[in-house]
Design a protein around this motif. Structure first.
Motif: not given
Ligand code: ZN
Length: 241
Positions: A131-143
């Motif tokens: 879930d988390g690895f997929a969600a890392l593609g859902g925002f453009s900021t660093r955090l």
């Protein structure tokens, strides 16, 4: 600059006060990821207490529900009963205020959002490593800071590959990596640790610490029972799940 990042307070004034006391000498400002209301017996006082301090806040599904922006048929029966009760306890002004909160916002190089960042209005949980690895593609900021699952966790991606850690307490942010941090829940922890959870984000030090704070669980529990809310919502505070 240091921020306290709070999520999922859920009307638990005892845990909120304990977190604010713990954070008082550690941070300069407060950020809130939503679900300040719902489940607990003090929704109005929690909104007021946070509004005095929070500089930036986003909406959770419980704000959407009490503001009339999300149908209660999406909730399980305990959450539905709590939402119906909560609506009767909030002023119209308070509900309007909650209804105006954005779904997503940015502070510096961080995105703030209640649920999974790719489709925040779907209220998807970030629970597993995948879930988390997929969600890392859902925002453009660093955090990105999220809540919603009530379970702290840190996911990151960089040249050395993806990493996921649950029960992590302190993260030193590495150059070149991007991070998704679930800060856990102030008012209804679900990782079998009854203590309130929140995060301290020290921007210059590039460090995030998930802190756990003991509070008067029995007082919060009794208020829920006295309010006539489902006893399940009182007892789960004792179990931390
Ligand atoms: Zn929640």
């Amino acid at each position: 600059m240091r921020y306290a990042v709070l999520s999922d307070i859920h009307g638990n004034l005892e845990s909120l006060r304990a977190v604010l006391a713990d954070a008082a000498d550690r941070v300069d400002a407060f950020l809130c990821l939503g679900d300040t209301v719902g489940y607990g017996a003090d929704p109005g006082p929690c909104v007021d207490t946070l509004a005095e301090r929070t500089t930036i806040s986003v909406a959770g599904n419980h704000e959407y529900a009490v503001a009339g922006k999300l149908g209660l048929e999406w909730f399980n029966r305990h959450a539905k009963a709590a939402a119906e009760w909560t609506i009767t306890r909030l002023t119209d002004d308070c509900r309007r205020y909650l209804g105006r909160l954005p779904l997503v916002t940015e502070v510096g190089d961080a995105t703030l959002v209640h649920a999974s960042p790719a489709r925040p209005e779907e209220w998807e949980y970030v629970l597993t490593a995948e879930d988390g690895f997929a969600a890392l593609g859902g925002f453009s900021t660093r955090l990105c800071f999220v809540g919603h699952s009530h379970v702290p966790g840190v996911w990151s991606i960089g040249s050395s590959g993806p990493e996921y850690e649950s029960r992590v307490l302190t993260v030193q942010l590495e150059a070149g990596r991007r991070y998704l941090v679930n800060v856990g829940s102030v008012g209804q922890p679900r990782d079998r640790d009854t203590r309130a959870a929140y995060a301290v984000w020290a921007v210059q030090e590039r460090r995030i610490e998930v802190r756990r704070v003991p509070y008067d669980v029995e007082a919060a529990r009794h208020k829920i029972l006295d309010a006539g809310l489902p006893s399940f919502l009182a007892d789960r505070l004792r179990a931390g799940r």
